[in-house]
Design a protein around this motif. Sequence first.
Motif, PDB file in Angstrom:
ATOM      1  N   GLY A   1       6.193   3.980 -13.127  1.00 22.04           N
ATOM      2  CA  GLY A   1       6.087   3.682 -14.555  1.00 22.04           C
ATOM      3  C   GLY A   1       4.680   3.262 -14.931  1.00 22.04           C
ATOM      4  N   PHE A   2       4.105   2.394 -14.102  1.00 20.41           N
ATOM      5  CA  PHE A   2       2.748   1.904 -14.365  1.00 20.41           C
ATOM      6  C   PHE A   2       1.748   3.062 -14.391  1.00 20.41           C
ATOM      7  N   THR A   3       1.812   3.930 -13.351  1.00 24.16           N
ATOM      8  CA  THR A   3       0.856   5.035 -13.252  1.00 24.16           C
ATOM      9  C   THR A   3       1.037   6.010 -14.409  1.00 24.16           C
ATOM     10  N   SER A   4       2.295   6.317 -14.722  1.00 27.51           N
ATOM     11  CA  SER A   4       2.566   7.260 -15.806  1.00 27.51           C
ATOM     12  C   SER A   4       1.896   6.785 -17.100  1.00 27.51           C
ATOM     13  N   ASP A   5       2.037   5.485 -17.403  1.00 28.47           N
ATOM     14  CA  ASP A   5       1.450   4.947 -18.639  1.00 28.47           C
ATOM     15  C   ASP A   5      -0.078   4.912 -18.586  1.00 28.47           C
ATOM     16  N   ASN A   6      -0.616   4.314 -17.521  1.00 32.34           N
ATOM     17  CA  ASN A   6      -2.053   4.055 -17.482  1.00 32.34           C
ATOM     18  C   ASN A   6      -2.877   5.289 -17.162  1.00 32.34           C
ATOM     19  N   LEU A   7      -2.351   6.129 -16.253  1.00 35.80           N
ATOM     20  CA  LEU A   7      -3.133   7.303 -15.867  1.00 35.80           C
ATOM     21  C   LEU A   7      -3.172   8.325 -16.998  1.00 35.80           C
ATOM     22  N   SER A   8      -2.063   8.458 -17.755  1.00 37.97           N
ATOM     23  CA  SER A   8      -2.077   9.435 -18.852  1.00 37.97           C
ATOM     24  C   SER A   8      -3.119   9.016 -19.893  1.00 37.97           C
ATOM     25  N   LYS A   9      -3.263   7.709 -20.098  1.00 35.91           N
ATOM     26  CA  LYS A   9      -4.273   7.211 -21.042  1.00 35.91           C
ATOM     27  C   LYS A   9      -5.685   7.530 -20.506  1.00 35.91           C
TER      28      LYS A   9
ATOM     29  N   ILE B   1       0.839  -1.206   0.000  1.00 32.54           N
ATOM     30  CA  ILE B   1       0.000   0.000   0.000  1.00 32.54           C
ATOM     31  C   ILE B   1       0.873   1.254   0.000  1.00 32.54           C
ATOM     32  N   THR B   2       1.917   1.257   0.846  1.00 29.42           N
ATOM     33  CA  THR B   2       2.814   2.418   0.883  1.00 29.42           C
ATOM     34  C   THR B   2       3.456   2.641  -0.484  1.00 29.42           C
ATOM     35  N   ALA B   3       3.923   1.540  -1.095  1.00 30.52           N
ATOM     36  CA  ALA B   3       4.565   1.648  -2.410  1.00 30.52           C
ATOM     37  C   ALA B   3       3.577   2.206  -3.429  1.00 30.52           C
ATOM     38  N   MET B   4       2.315   1.762  -3.360  1.00 31.72           N
ATOM     39  CA  MET B   4       1.309   2.235  -4.306  1.00 31.72           C
ATOM     40  C   MET B   4       1.050   3.729  -4.122  1.00 31.72           C
ATOM     41  N   LEU B   5       0.970   4.160  -2.850  1.00 30.01           N
ATOM     42  CA  LEU B   5       0.691   5.571  -2.587  1.00 30.01           C
ATOM     43  C   LEU B   5       1.824   6.465  -3.097  1.00 30.01           C
TER      44      LEU B   5
ATOM     45  N   GLY C   1       4.236   5.669  -5.273  1.00 30.88           N
ATOM     46  CA  GLY C   1       4.407   5.502  -6.714  1.00 30.88           C
ATOM     47  C   GLY C   1       3.318   6.194  -7.508  1.00 30.88           C
ATOM     48  N   THR C   2       2.078   6.138  -6.992  1.00 33.37           N
ATOM     49  CA  THR C   2       0.968   6.748  -7.726  1.00 33.37           C
ATOM     50  C   THR C   2       1.097   8.266  -7.740  1.00 33.37           C
ATOM     51  N   SER C   3       1.498   8.857  -6.597  1.00 35.36           N
ATOM     52  CA  SER C   3       1.607  10.328  -6.584  1.00 35.36           C
ATOM     53  C   SER C   3       2.698  10.782  -7.538  1.00 35.36           C
ATOM     54  N   LEU C   4       3.863  10.103  -7.504  1.00 35.38           N
ATOM     55  CA  LEU C   4       4.945  10.502  -8.411  1.00 35.38           C
ATOM     56  C   LEU C   4       4.559  10.228  -9.860  1.00 35.38           C
ATOM     57  N   GLY C   5       3.920   9.072 -10.088  1.00 37.28           N
ATOM     58  CA  GLY C   5       3.518   8.692 -11.446  1.00 37.28           C
ATOM     59  C   GLY C   5       2.485   9.651 -12.000  1.00 37.28           C
ATOM     60  N   ALA C   6       1.594  10.164 -11.120  1.00 35.06           N
ATOM     61  CA  ALA C   6       0.557  11.099 -11.560  1.00 35.06           C
ATOM     62  C   ALA C   6       1.200  12.385 -12.069  1.00 35.06           C
ATOM     63  N   CYS C   7       2.279  12.830 -11.404  1.00 33.31           N
ATOM     64  CA  CYS C   7       2.993  14.019 -11.869  1.00 33.31           C
ATOM     65  C   CYS C   7       3.514  13.785 -13.282  1.00 33.31           C
TER      66      CYS C   7
END
Lengths: 549, 217
Positions: B113-121, B31-35, B37-43
């Motif tokens: 990496g995952f968030t950057s790809d999927n969230l931008s889509k 969960i910590t890793a997701m939180l 990673g998701t915030s950085l990936g969202a940027c």
Amino acid sequence: MKAYVAGALAGTVCRFVFWLCTLLLCSLSGASAADTAATDPSGRLARIKQRGTLVVGVKTDYAPFGMLSAAGVPEGFEHDLAADIAKRLGVELIKMSVTGTNRLQRLEEGSVDLVIATTGDTVERRQIATMVEPNYYASGVTLFMRPEQSIADWSGARGQKVCALHGSYFNRAMAERFLLDLQMFNNARDAKLAVRDKRCIGYLFDNTAIHRDLLFPEWAGYKATLSPSLVTPWALAIASSERGSDFERFLGDTVAQWHRTGFLIERERAWHLPPSQFLSNMHTLWTSTDTQGKALCSRNASGQWPAACRNKVFVNARDELGLRHLGLWWKEYTGMDLSMVYDSYDRKRFLIGLATTMSLMVLCVLGSLAVGVAGAMIAEARIAVLTPLVRWACTAGRMMPPLLVIYMLVFGLGSMLMTSMGIGLSAMVIVVLCLSLYTGSSIMVAFIEACDLLRNTSPQFQLHFENFRQVLPLSSPLVTAALINVCKATMMSSAVAVPDLLSAVTSIMAENGNVTVMMNTLLLTFVLLITSITRALGWVDRKLRKNFS
Amino acid sequence: MNIEETGALHELIIWTPFLLGGFAMNILIAITAMLIGTSLGACLALLRLSTHPRAIKLSLLLTELTRSIPTIVFQFYLVFMLPTEFELPGTSIRLGFPVWLIAALALSIAVVGFTSDNLSKSLRDWRQGDHGAAFLFIPSWTSYMLIIVIASSTASIIGVSELVNRCNTVVNAIGRTSLMLPMYLYACAMFLLFCYPLIQLMRTVRRQLERRIQQGK
């Protein structure tokens, strides 16, 4: 978090008190060093007699040198030595339990007078404590072996696989001296199990620790018959400020007495230790006399033992030519220790690690593709029993951590096969198998999903070897991602002693202390490796699309 | 054989609370890793949708970099390279990195990496008014978290007291190597029991969403 901060604060206070004590001790020793005689009364010996107690730091976790008896009473070989010293001084003995990491710190703090705790007499330790000569015992490096192992001496181990622990100071010297092929483990248990499962001929470690392991019923019949190599003598340790004091002289004379009277050999026998060559050599040396009948080992005018009776510090001669010279010069000027470039031993380890990692990556990519293609074909073939079984295995397989499965196969199945059928499974084969199955099931899912997509337009579609090309363009992004992931996951192999790049780097770092350089090299190497693989897979993907569509 | 088998079962039951505690650590790390990673990936995802070509290029470069670093290697890198203690600026409070947080930080690099790809889509879909397709991010995100739960078992290598690490501790404490296979199987079963229902659920959610998108069109 609060507790964490409080802990850190307490640590700071402790450290402050420690430095204060050290400072005080230093100023005290500075005062006493003013009048230099053969024996400076440092005051400690007088203080011990005056207060009537001797505080000795001993071990309680290192049988039979220092341990707790069944009744919880501290006892052991070294406890007997402490008792004898207290008896000679006519004072009461107070024992304080110390560990390998805090024993010399306790001396500096002044909370113990003397440490008798399996302390090896090395150049580094002589800089922070006074090591009393002569040495009272010695340990060396030996091999923990299976009962049927027939190696008689170290030369028989040449070129053979030997299990060892990361960071042991003797690994390199032993590997170079006897050309051992070291298999690195993270803990002693795994290394001993590897010996049991015949994945190496023996486990390289300190002989006194191995003799202790051999007492456990689990290892009945196992042996350590090779004579200890790289013998390091053990010394009584006192504070660095006591160098040249009457306390040091008294202790040195006592140990000399022990060697002369055979007290140490008698205690060794009483604690069922295997007879040590060191003690019998010392007994001969310290009882021999010169032509006039005077003891060969007696103190000279300045209070020193003659050179023949002293500890010959092991000097490691190394060639310092060419690349090595350049490397050391670079280290001197920049502080960067590029030992994996200039040192031939480290360079070889690093290159072997790189080659192993690269072959692991290639094998895992091919294995995963094979599993994925075969799995997708079976799943699509609609064979009774087999197809649902494969589909279920694929779902379940993706939810089990590959590291756990690797452990299960290496330690569980591997040892079962070895004991029942005598088949040895190589750890590398197991790693490739596990990772291929794990990634193969992801690839299989990608293929099946592509088939489902195709069925949206042509409902009759069923996957065959001939129409595989139709599936490829649809599934390739997911397949490529899975293949890149498996390349990254090959790093797990270092946990089961496959000599990959991570394992090589950890070893080099543990022995040279060049952590920053090695860690940056590791990260950079990986970024380059993975980037090239990504490019290569992208190229293959484009080729396939062009040829097939 | 029979006595040994019942013995093994008995040991497993005794140690279950200890092992479950380890599994809770796996989930905490994930969960910590997701939180993080998701915030950085969202940027990175937002940067990717920007109108400046340079910003897009930078985002793509950073995304590719995070994809090139194996989490196991990064884990070791952080363990050795992060300071064991540091002082909060302006105060005398000293803080340290607990080892589980290091494991979570290392795993978060994969999440970036995952968030950057999927969230931008998904963001692109949202801006184009395709809200249904944008919601597909939620089941993908949850499924990815389960992958991270499974991957968090590698934290055992750097000594985090999670499930795999605790299995080894128990085998050591009991000193019976015959217990290894049942112990590891038991741990596997825990991972399977936790992840299987959730992954099936996410699959159903995804199908529902996709069906709704189809109907919408």
